[in-house]
Design a protein around this motif. Structure first.
Motif, PDB file in Angstrom:
ATOM      1  N   LEU A  59       0.834  -1.203   0.000  1.00 52.31           N
ATOM      2  CA  LEU A  59       0.000   0.000   0.000  1.00 52.31           C
ATOM      3  C   LEU A  59       0.869   1.253   0.000  1.00 52.31           C
ATOM      4  O   LEU A  59       0.605   2.196  -0.745  1.00 52.31           O
ATOM      5  N   GLU A  60       1.915   1.248   0.794  1.00 54.66           N
ATOM      6  CA  GLU A  60       2.813   2.410   0.846  1.00 54.66           C
ATOM      7  C   GLU A  60       3.498   2.620  -0.500  1.00 54.66           C
ATOM      8  O   GLU A  60       3.636   3.749  -0.965  1.00 54.66           O
ATOM      9  N   ALA A  61       3.917   1.530  -1.137  1.00 53.05           N
ATOM     10  CA  ALA A  61       4.536   1.637  -2.461  1.00 53.05           C
ATOM     11  C   ALA A  61       3.525   2.159  -3.479  1.00 53.05           C
ATOM     12  O   ALA A  61       3.848   3.007  -4.317  1.00 53.05           O
ATOM     13  N   ALA A  62       2.276   1.671  -3.397  1.00 56.13           N
ATOM     14  CA  ALA A  62       1.234   2.145  -4.312  1.00 56.13           C
ATOM     15  C   ALA A  62       0.926   3.611  -4.070  1.00 56.13           C
ATOM     16  O   ALA A  62       0.706   4.375  -5.017  1.00 56.13           O
ATOM     17  N   ARG A  63       0.930   4.038  -2.818  1.00 61.50           N
ATOM     18  CA  ARG A  63       0.700   5.461  -2.507  1.00 61.50           C
ATOM     19  C   ARG A  63       1.828   6.318  -3.076  1.00 61.50           C
ATOM     20  O   ARG A  63       1.586   7.419  -3.562  1.00 61.50           O
ATOM     21  N   GLN A  64       3.050   5.832  -3.013  1.00 62.12           N
ATOM     22  CA  GLN A  64       4.187   6.572  -3.556  1.00 62.12           C
ATOM     23  C   GLN A  64       4.057   6.718  -5.061  1.00 62.12           C
ATOM     24  O   GLN A  64       4.281   7.788  -5.614  1.00 62.12           O
ATOM     25  N   VAL A  65       3.676   5.625  -5.730  1.00 56.34           N
ATOM     26  CA  VAL A  65       3.486   5.662  -7.182  1.00 56.34           C
ATOM     27  C   VAL A  65       2.349   6.628  -7.528  1.00 56.34           C
ATOM     28  O   VAL A  65       2.451   7.414  -8.473  1.00 56.34           O
ATOM     29  N   LEU A  66       1.270   6.595  -6.749  1.00 56.21           N
ATOM     30  CA  LEU A  66       0.155   7.513  -6.965  1.00 56.21           C
ATOM     31  C   LEU A  66       0.597   8.961  -6.795  1.00 56.21           C
ATOM     32  O   LEU A  66       0.271   9.820  -7.620  1.00 56.21           O
ATOM     33  N   ALA A  67       1.363   9.240  -5.741  1.00 57.84           N
ATOM     34  CA  ALA A  67       1.837  10.611  -5.499  1.00 57.84           C
ATOM     35  C   ALA A  67       2.718  11.084  -6.641  1.00 57.84           C
ATOM     36  O   ALA A  67       2.623  12.239  -7.082  1.00 57.84           O
TER      37      ALA A  67
END
Length: 172
Positions: A59-67
């Motif tokens: 989830l944290e990696a996906a949030r980083q990609v989203l940001a």
């Protein structure tokens, strides 16, 4: 993944009970609870906690990609808005619509010590920015560069003739 004390999803009290059932009460069997059943349930809890930790990392990696994607979109949007504003200079209605679009400012990229690049937080938009303190800047009326029909030389001579004369020091 979990050590016995800090990150163990099993509470200290439950670990103490498991210890008692694995030592002093290892031979005792209650109707649906014994050392084996408790240890099996504790193993499931640890596996589930590990799955949660992996999911949180994903989830944290996906949030980083989203940001990063949002940042790229804001940068492209800022550029598109700037182009559109230039394009709409002659169209007052379109220009008004474009001025009403409050895109946030794009964040700046900052080099990290390990050689990577990270994006700074984007600047706040006008609505969320704190109110500026102090007196607002004076607004100057915009006038054309040269008066109608006037040449640059005529404007320069006129400004010299109408300028106040400053006191000059006497020659020695």
């Amino acid at each position: 993944m979990f050590d016995a004390n800090e990150n163990d999803p099993i509470s200290p009290a439950m670990r103490a009970l498991l210890e008692v059932f694995s030592t002093e009460l290892s031979e005792v069997k209650f109707p649906d609870v014994d050392a084996e059943v408790l240890e099996e349930a504790a193993s499931r809890v640890r596996a589930q906690a590990e799955a949660v930790a992996k999911a949180q990392a994903a989830l944290e990696a996906a949030r980083q990609v989203l940001a990063e994607g949002q940042e790229a979109l804001v940068q492209k949007g800022q550029r598109a808005l700037a182009y559109a504003r230039v394009f709409a200079e002659e169209d007052a209605e379109l220009s008004t619509r474009l001025e009403a679009i409050p895109l946030p400012r794009a964040g700046r990229k900052v080099a990290r010590a390990d050689g990577g690049v990270t994006a700074e937080a984007p600047a706040q938009s006008d609505e969320s920015a704190p109110k500026r303190r102090g007196r607002p800047p004076k607004s100057r009326p915009s006038a054309p560069l040269f008066a109608e029909g006037g040449s640059p030389e005529a404007v320069a001579i006129e400004s010299v003739e109408t300028a106040p004369v400053a006191a000059r020091p006497a020659a020695a």
